[in-house]
Scaffold this active site. Structure first.
Site, PDB file in Angstrom:
ATOM      1  N   CYS A  71       2.482  -5.544  -3.325  1.00 32.13           N
ATOM      2  CA  CYS A  71       3.579  -5.149  -4.205  1.00 32.13           C
ATOM      3  C   CYS A  71       3.914  -3.675  -4.007  1.00 32.13           C
ATOM      4  O   CYS A  71       5.083  -3.299  -3.873  1.00 32.13           O
ATOM      5  CB  CYS A  71       3.210  -5.431  -5.662  1.00 32.13           C
ATOM      6  SG  CYS A  71       4.551  -5.129  -6.842  1.00 32.13           S
ATOM      7  N   CYS A  72       2.882  -2.821  -3.957  1.00 28.94           N
ATOM      8  CA  CYS A  72       3.101  -1.391  -3.721  1.00 28.94           C
ATOM      9  C   CYS A  72       3.750  -1.154  -2.366  1.00 28.94           C
ATOM     10  O   CYS A  72       4.606  -0.273  -2.223  1.00 28.94           O
ATOM     11  CB  CYS A  72       1.780  -0.633  -3.798  1.00 28.94           C
ATOM     12  SG  CYS A  72       1.065  -0.486  -5.449  1.00 28.94           S
ATOM     13  N   CYS A  83       4.434   2.687 -12.199  1.00 27.46           N
ATOM     14  CA  CYS A  83       5.224   1.570 -12.709  1.00 27.46           C
ATOM     15  C   CYS A  83       4.722   1.160 -14.083  1.00 27.46           C
ATOM     16  O   CYS A  83       3.522   1.245 -14.380  1.00 27.46           O
ATOM     17  CB  CYS A  83       5.138   0.382 -11.749  1.00 27.46           C
ATOM     18  SG  CYS A  83       5.944   0.653 -10.159  1.00 27.46           S
ATOM     19  N   CYS A 109       1.761  -1.302 -14.480  1.00 29.70           N
ATOM     20  CA  CYS A 109       0.532  -0.877 -13.809  1.00 29.70           C
ATOM     21  C   CYS A 109      -0.023   0.434 -14.354  1.00 29.70           C
ATOM     22  O   CYS A 109      -0.933   1.020 -13.752  1.00 29.70           O
ATOM     23  CB  CYS A 109       0.785  -0.744 -12.311  1.00 29.70           C
ATOM     24  SG  CYS A 109       1.296  -2.279 -11.518  1.00 29.70           S
ATOM     25  N   CYS A 120      -2.019   3.740  -3.803  1.00 30.20           N
ATOM     26  CA  CYS A 120      -1.041   2.678  -3.595  1.00 30.20           C
ATOM     27  C   CYS A 120      -0.583   2.551  -2.157  1.00 30.20           C
ATOM     28  O   CYS A 120       0.102   1.595  -1.803  1.00 30.20           O
ATOM     29  CB  CYS A 120       0.180   2.894  -4.496  1.00 30.20           C
ATOM     30  SG  CYS A 120       1.076   4.410  -4.106  1.00 30.20           S
TER      31      CYS A 120
END
Length: 245
Positions: free
Chosen positions: A121-122, A204, A207, A232
């Site tokens: 995702c990162c 985010c 997170c 990340c």
């Protein structure tokens, strides 16, 4: 000088010395790397660098990564500082098709399931947009500090970033949390209101959480993971010197 130029007489000896060093570093970077860009999360450290750049190296640009999952306060902060400084910020966003494909395959909150899925995702929302943002540039600037985490304990003020293929400057390397806030308070630098809600590190929204008393400053980032995985990919080089990897 712009209206927000610092009344540096408000700073005590150590913050004043650090501020002057930051000024000198940015002037040198602007001369040697006029295409350098500050990658800003709009958090406290980055606001210190942005403020100094606006005064001493206004020709340098600033970018931020709009991942699509930022806190409302962070989005509002971007608009507020553009108005305050009358400076544009370059926004880079993930490719919608890649985001959609990842969500369809793994779910909207797959990052909670494993470190691998979180890093995927990162990669999509942060690393790939940053790669586009840095393409063709000779240098970038960050607000990283050694004190922030174990993976940053050996951070250099200048290094070659082999991941993105350019020079990387970390001018706040030796600053402490107290130094950052002494300069912010002393010079009246705008800052993200999330800091007043217990968020020393801001990423985010899904997170990032507020930290508890006694926790380190990055404990609120990916809090469900082991402490040695809290990067990340934007600063993957930090992990090379970490004792935990």
């Amino acid at each position: 000088m712009p209206s927000y130029a610092p009344a540096i007489t408000a700073l005590t000896a150590r913050p004043l010395a650090l501020w002057k060093q930051l000024r000198d570093d940015l002037v040198w970077i602007a001369r040697e790397h006029p295409d350098a860009v500050l990658a800003s999360s709009l958090a406290a450290e980055d606001m210190v660098v942005f403020h100094a750049m606006s005064i001493y190296a206004p020709e340098l640009q600033t970018l931020t990564l709009d991942t699509g999952r930022l806190h409302a306060e962070t989005v509002q902060m971007a608009a507020a500082i553009r108005q305050h400084y009358q400076r544009e910020i370059l926004f880079f966003r993930p490719e919608p098709e890649r985001v959609q494909a990842h969500v369809q395959q793994h779910g909207a909150h797959a990052f909670y399931e494993s470190v691998e899925l979180r890093k995927q995702c990162c990669q999509i929302r942060k690393v790939e947009p940053l790669r586009r943002a840095l393409a063709g540039r000779s240098a970038w600037i960050t607000g990283q500090r050694r004190e922030q985490s174990a993976s940053r304990s050996e951070l250099a003020r200048q290094e070659y970033d082999a991941v993105f293929g350019l020079q990387k400057f970390n001018p706040l390397t030796e600053w402490t949390h107290e130094d950052v806030w002494a300069v912010i308070r002393g010079l009246g630098i705008p800052y993200n209101p999330l800091h007043d809600q217990g968020y020393p590190s801001i990423g985010c929204e899904p997170c990032t959480r507020a930290i508890r008393p006694g926790e380190d400053v990055r404990a609120g980032r990916w809090w469900w993971e082991q402490r040695d995985s809290l990067e990340c990919g934007l600063h993957a080089g930090n992990l090379h010197s970490s004792v935990n990897t």
